[in-house]
Design a protein around this motif. Structure first.
Motif, PDB file in Angstrom:
ATOM      1  N   ARG A   1       1.004  -1.393  -0.040  1.00 13.64           N
ATOM      2  CA  ARG A   1      -0.020   0.059   0.143  1.00 13.64           C
ATOM      3  C   ARG A   1       0.839   1.174  -0.026  1.00 13.64           C
ATOM      4  O   ARG A   1       0.552   2.292  -0.619  1.00 13.64           O
ATOM      5  N   ASP A   2       2.002   1.256   0.631  1.00 10.84           N
ATOM      6  CA  ASP A   2       2.799   2.379   0.944  1.00 10.84           C
ATOM      7  C   ASP A   2       4.077   2.311   0.317  1.00 10.84           C
ATOM      8  O   ASP A   2       4.568   1.000  -0.118  1.00 10.84           O
ATOM      9  N   GLY A   3       4.783   3.224   0.222  1.00  5.17           N
ATOM     10  CA  GLY A   3       6.399   3.404  -0.285  1.00  5.17           C
ATOM     11  C   GLY A   3       7.008   4.238   0.509  1.00  5.17           C
ATOM     12  O   GLY A   3       6.584   5.351   1.001  1.00  5.17           O
ATOM     13  N   PHE A   4       8.255   3.927   0.779  1.00  7.83           N
ATOM     14  CA  PHE A   4       9.454   4.663   1.490  1.00  7.83           C
ATOM     15  C   PHE A   4      10.659   4.578   0.831  1.00  7.83           C
ATOM     16  O   PHE A   4      11.129   3.432   0.901  1.00  7.83           O
ATOM     17  N   TRP A   5      11.353   5.492   0.676  1.00 10.22           N
ATOM     18  CA  TRP A   5      12.686   5.398  -0.034  1.00 10.22           C
ATOM     19  C   TRP A   5      13.585   6.455   0.657  1.00 10.22           C
ATOM     20  O   TRP A   5      13.192   7.648   0.930  1.00 10.22           O
ATOM     21  N   THR A   6      14.886   6.160   0.878  1.00 12.54           N
ATOM     22  CA  THR A   6      15.794   7.201   1.473  1.00 12.54           C
ATOM     23  C   THR A   6      16.935   7.173   0.334  1.00 12.54           C
ATOM     24  O   THR A   6      17.268   6.019  -0.267  1.00 12.54           O
ATOM     25  N   CYS A   7      17.697   8.208   0.295  1.00 20.55           N
ATOM     26  CA  CYS A   7      18.901   8.437  -0.602  1.00 20.55           C
ATOM     27  C   CYS A   7      20.114   8.825   0.313  1.00 20.55           C
ATOM     28  O   CYS A   7      20.008   9.573   1.156  1.00 20.55           O
ATOM     29  N   SER A   8      21.418   8.156   0.167  1.00 17.98           N
ATOM     30  CA  SER A   8      22.293   8.456   0.994  1.00 17.98           C
ATOM     31  C   SER A   8      23.519   8.391   0.091  1.00 17.98           C
ATOM     32  O   SER A   8      23.602   7.766  -0.961  1.00 17.98           O
ATOM     33  N   ILE A   9      24.473   9.483   0.277  1.00 18.06           N
ATOM     34  CA  ILE A   9      25.808   9.544  -0.482  1.00 18.06           C
ATOM     35  C   ILE A   9      26.743   9.314   0.929  1.00 18.06           C
ATOM     36  O   ILE A   9      26.765  10.014   1.596  1.00 18.06           O
ATOM     37  N   GLU A  10      27.773   8.617   0.616  1.00 13.85           N
ATOM     38  CA  GLU A  10      28.744   8.118   1.479  1.00 13.85           C
ATOM     39  C   GLU A  10      28.019   7.999   2.824  1.00 13.85           C
ATOM     40  O   GLU A  10      28.616   8.651   4.019  1.00 13.85           O
ATOM     41  N   ASP A  11      27.121   7.284   3.246  1.00 15.23           N
ATOM     42  CA  ASP A  11      26.519   6.927   4.442  1.00 15.23           C
ATOM     43  C   ASP A  11      25.845   8.106   4.942  1.00 15.23           C
ATOM     44  O   ASP A  11      25.355   8.254   6.229  1.00 15.23           O
ATOM     45  N   LYS A  12      25.498   9.352   4.266  1.00 18.90           N
ATOM     46  CA  LYS A  12      24.872  10.432   4.701  1.00 18.90           C
ATOM     47  C   LYS A  12      23.656  10.695   3.810  1.00 18.90           C
ATOM     48  O   LYS A  12      23.337  10.684   2.827  1.00 18.90           O
ATOM     49  N   LEU A  13      22.567  10.668   4.948  1.00 15.39           N
ATOM     50  CA  LEU A  13      21.089  10.763   4.310  1.00 15.39           C
ATOM     51  C   LEU A  13      21.173  12.197   3.570  1.00 15.39           C
ATOM     52  O   LEU A  13      21.417  13.140   4.190  1.00 15.39           O
ATOM     53  N   VAL A  14      20.941  11.962   2.201  1.00 16.97           N
ATOM     54  CA  VAL A  14      20.695  13.444   1.396  1.00 16.97           C
ATOM     55  C   VAL A  14      19.297  13.576   1.038  1.00 16.97           C
ATOM     56  O   VAL A  14      18.872  14.662   0.490  1.00 16.97           O
ATOM     57  N   GLY A  15      18.189  12.675   1.236  1.00 16.06           N
ATOM     58  CA  GLY A  15      16.963  12.766   0.627  1.00 16.06           C
ATOM     59  C   GLY A  15      16.001  11.860   1.077  1.00 16.06           C
ATOM     60  O   GLY A  15      16.547  10.682   1.536  1.00 16.06           O
ATOM     61  N   ALA A  16      14.711  12.191   0.936  1.00 17.85           N
ATOM     62  CA  ALA A  16      13.628  10.947   1.319  1.00 17.85           C
ATOM     63  C   ALA A  16      12.335  11.261   0.524  1.00 17.85           C
ATOM     64  O   ALA A  16      12.112  12.322   0.213  1.00 17.85           O
ATOM     65  N   ILE A  17      11.568  10.225   0.462  1.00 21.20           N
ATOM     66  CA  ILE A  17      10.338  10.477  -0.189  1.00 21.20           C
ATOM     67  C   ILE A  17       9.489   9.176   0.342  1.00 21.20           C
ATOM     68  O   ILE A  17       9.831   7.966   0.502  1.00 21.20           O
ATOM     69  N   ALA A  18       8.008   9.514   0.534  1.00 29.03           N
ATOM     70  CA  ALA A  18       7.308   8.570   0.884  1.00 29.03           C
ATOM     71  C   ALA A  18       6.026   8.535   0.050  1.00 29.03           C
ATOM     72  O   ALA A  18       5.488   9.549  -0.333  1.00 29.03           O
ATOM     73  N   VAL A  19       5.185   7.448  -0.197  1.00 29.91           N
ATOM     74  CA  VAL A  19       3.904   7.422  -0.724  1.00 29.91           C
ATOM     75  C   VAL A  19       2.988   6.944   0.326  1.00 29.91           C
ATOM     76  O   VAL A  19       3.139   5.679   0.662  1.00 29.91           O
ATOM     77  N   ASP A  20       2.158   7.566   0.907  1.00 28.91           N
ATOM     78  CA  ASP A  20       1.354   7.398   2.098  1.00 28.91           C
ATOM     79  C   ASP A  20       0.006   6.848   1.383  1.00 28.91           C
ATOM     80  O   ASP A  20      -0.674   7.709   1.024  1.00 28.91           O
ATOM     81  N   GLY A  21      -0.194   5.445   1.412  1.00 28.78           N
ATOM     82  CA  GLY A  21      -1.516   5.028   1.008  1.00 28.78           C
ATOM     83  C   GLY A  21      -2.519   4.874   2.082  1.00 28.78           C
ATOM     84  O   GLY A  21      -3.797   3.888   1.824  1.00 28.78           O
TER      85      GLY A  21
END
Length: 90
Positions: free
Chosen positions: A51-71
């Protein structure tokens, strides 16, 4: 660059990223930080992969972004894009 789902500590890092950005650019106070933390934690606790989605993006183990689809309210109101943020320097 590494794109993944939720991992221990991600919720806190995403909350901090939102709090820093919205404080700096829009003057939001700690009540915004608390709201992001509460709603994101609830979403993760109720997360359903089909139902949902959740993603994170990291560069060199540092979080640089995120997004979620809340269903959670998809049938009544439609799914929502939430917690979409990318560090301005990236």
């Amino acid at each position: 660059m590494n794109i993944t789902g939720h991992y221990p500590g991600a919720t806190e890092l995403i909350t901090e990223l939102h709090a820093d950005y919205y404080r700096k650019h829009w003057g939001f106070d700690d009540s915004f930080n608390s709201q992001v933390e509460k709603e994101l934690s609830e979403f993760i606790a109720e997360f359903k992969e089909d139902r949902d989605g959740f993603w994170t993006c990291s560069i060199e183990d540092k979080l640089v972004g995120a997004i979620a689809v809340d269903g959670r309210l998809a049938e009544q109101e439609g799914a929502r894009i939430r917690w979409f943020i990318v560090r301005p320097e990236h």
